[in-house]
Design a protein around this motif. Structure first.
Motif, short mmCIF file in Angstrom:
data_model
loop_
_atom_site.label_atom_id
_atom_site.label_comp_id
_atom_site.label_asym_id
_atom_site.label_seq_id
_atom_site.Cartn_x
_atom_site.Cartn_y
_atom_site.Cartn_z
N PHE A 155 15.40 -14.08 -8.17
CA PHE A 155 15.43 -15.45 -7.65
C PHE A 155 14.08 -15.81 -7.05
CE2 PHE A 155 16.29 -18.65 -4.41
CZ PHE A 155 17.04 -19.56 -5.14
N ASN A 156 13.50 -14.91 -6.29
CA ASN A 156 12.20 -15.14 -5.66
C ASN A 156 11.11 -15.37 -6.70
OD1 ASN A 156 10.91 -15.18 -2.99
ND2 ASN A 156 9.66 -13.56 -3.88
N ALA A 157 11.10 -14.57 -7.75
CA ALA A 157 10.10 -14.74 -8.82
C ALA A 157 10.28 -16.08 -9.52
CB ALA A 157 10.20 -13.59 -9.83
N GLU A 158 11.51 -16.50 -9.69
CA GLU A 158 11.77 -17.79 -10.35
C GLU A 158 11.27 -18.95 -9.49
OE1 GLU A 158 12.85 -19.71 -13.75
OE2 GLU A 158 13.05 -17.56 -13.43
N ILE A 159 11.55 -18.89 -8.19
CA ILE A 159 11.06 -19.92 -7.27
C ILE A 159 9.53 -19.95 -7.28
CG2 ILE A 159 10.82 -20.51 -4.81
CD1 ILE A 159 13.49 -21.32 -5.74
N ASN A 160 8.90 -18.78 -7.25
CA ASN A 160 7.44 -18.72 -7.26
C ASN A 160 6.89 -19.30 -8.56
OD1 ASN A 160 5.09 -17.79 -5.67
ND2 ASN A 160 4.68 -16.65 -7.56
N SER A 161 7.54 -19.03 -9.67
CA SER A 161 7.12 -19.57 -10.97
C SER A 161 7.20 -21.10 -10.98
CB SER A 161 7.98 -18.98 -12.07
OG SER A 161 7.67 -19.54 -13.31
N ILE A 162 8.28 -21.63 -10.43
CA ILE A 162 8.46 -23.08 -10.36
C ILE A 162 7.38 -23.72 -9.50
CG2 ILE A 162 9.98 -24.91 -9.45
CD1 ILE A 162 12.35 -23.01 -10.30
N LEU A 163 7.14 -23.15 -8.34
CA LEU A 163 6.13 -23.68 -7.44
C LEU A 163 4.73 -23.50 -8.00
CD1 LEU A 163 7.62 -22.63 -3.99
CD2 LEU A 163 7.63 -24.90 -5.04
N ARG A 164 4.48 -22.38 -8.67
CA ARG A 164 3.17 -22.15 -9.30
C ARG A 164 2.89 -23.21 -10.35
NH1 ARG A 164 -1.17 -20.63 -7.93
NH2 ARG A 164 -0.24 -18.85 -6.91
N LYS A 165 3.87 -23.52 -11.18
CA LYS A 165 3.72 -24.56 -12.20
C LYS A 165 3.41 -25.90 -11.55
CE LYS A 165 6.09 -26.84 -16.06
NZ LYS A 165 6.16 -28.21 -15.62
N TYR A 166 4.09 -26.20 -10.47
CA TYR A 166 3.84 -27.45 -9.77
C TYR A 166 2.42 -27.51 -9.23
CZ TYR A 166 3.92 -31.21 -6.43
OH TYR A 166 3.60 -32.36 -5.73
N VAL A 167 2.00 -26.45 -8.55
CA VAL A 167 0.67 -26.43 -7.94
C VAL A 167 -0.44 -26.39 -8.99
CG1 VAL A 167 -0.88 -24.99 -6.54
CG2 VAL A 167 1.46 -25.42 -5.77
N ASP A 168 -0.25 -25.58 -10.03
CA ASP A 168 -1.30 -25.42 -11.04
C ASP A 168 -1.36 -26.57 -12.04
OD1 ASP A 168 -2.02 -23.03 -9.94
OD2 ASP A 168 -1.11 -21.78 -11.51
N TRP A 169 -0.24 -27.28 -12.23
CA TRP A 169 -0.26 -28.29 -13.29
C TRP A 169 0.38 -29.62 -12.88
CZ3 TRP A 169 -3.13 -28.52 -17.39
CH2 TRP A 169 -2.89 -29.53 -18.31
#
Length: 164
Positions: free
Chosen positions: A56-70
């Motif tokens: 769950f933590n990795a999924e949240i980080n992936s979602i937030l990373r996509k938001y911040v990076d793109w």
């Protein structure tokens, strides 16, 4: 420049491209934070994490990373989502081959340059490749390959898509 220097420069550029396009960037140090999220959001993200075989933590980080990076900047530079069948129809039935080529040349020479400058703050090979990786990861199902068949210091990236 001597031929051996040109080949060395070409190999160096190719290694740099491979590094950026094939290897994930180093992970940054994690920080613990607490958030209150809607129950349905938690449920849907948990389901997605299970489907992706991640925590769950990795999924949240992936979602937030996509938001911040793109996502945070993509709309500001004019990026819009468009359904593949619509784009394919435009390319195949509305535009001539010459118009598609002219559009691609204009985008490659002008639009991409401006997008990278805005989203990355500068335009270097490293920043462009970083932008390109984000573009491929977050906006498409495009496959790519890298070729280095020339003695000139250049990178040739071939995109494979299903748009005709």
């Amino acid at each position: 420049m001597l031929k051996s220097d040109t080949i060395k420069a070409s190999e160096s550029v190719f290694r740099l491209a491979n590094c950026f396009l094939r290897v994930n960037t180093a992970k940054s140090k994690g920080v613990t934070k607490s958030f209150r999220l809607d129950e349905d959001v938690i449920r849907k993200i948990g389901l997605q994490a299970r489907n992706n075989n991640t925590s769950f933590n990795a999924e949240i980080n992936s979602i937030l990373r996509k938001y911040v990076d793109w996502d945070m900047l993509a709309t500001k530079v004019g990026m819009i989502p468009i359904a593949r069948p619509i784009l394919s129809d435009i390319f195949q039935n509305i535009m001539t081959k010459e118009q598609v080529i002219d559009l691609a040349n204009n985008v490659a020479k002008n639009v991409i340059h401006e997008m990278v400058l805005f989203m990355k703050g500068n335009l270097t090979l490293e920043l462009f490749l970083s932008w390109l990786i984000a573009r491929m990861e977050h906006c498409s199902e495009v496959n790519y390959s890298i070729e280095n068949t020339s003695t000139k210091p250049q990178i040739k990236i071939i995109f494979k898509h299903e748009l005709g």
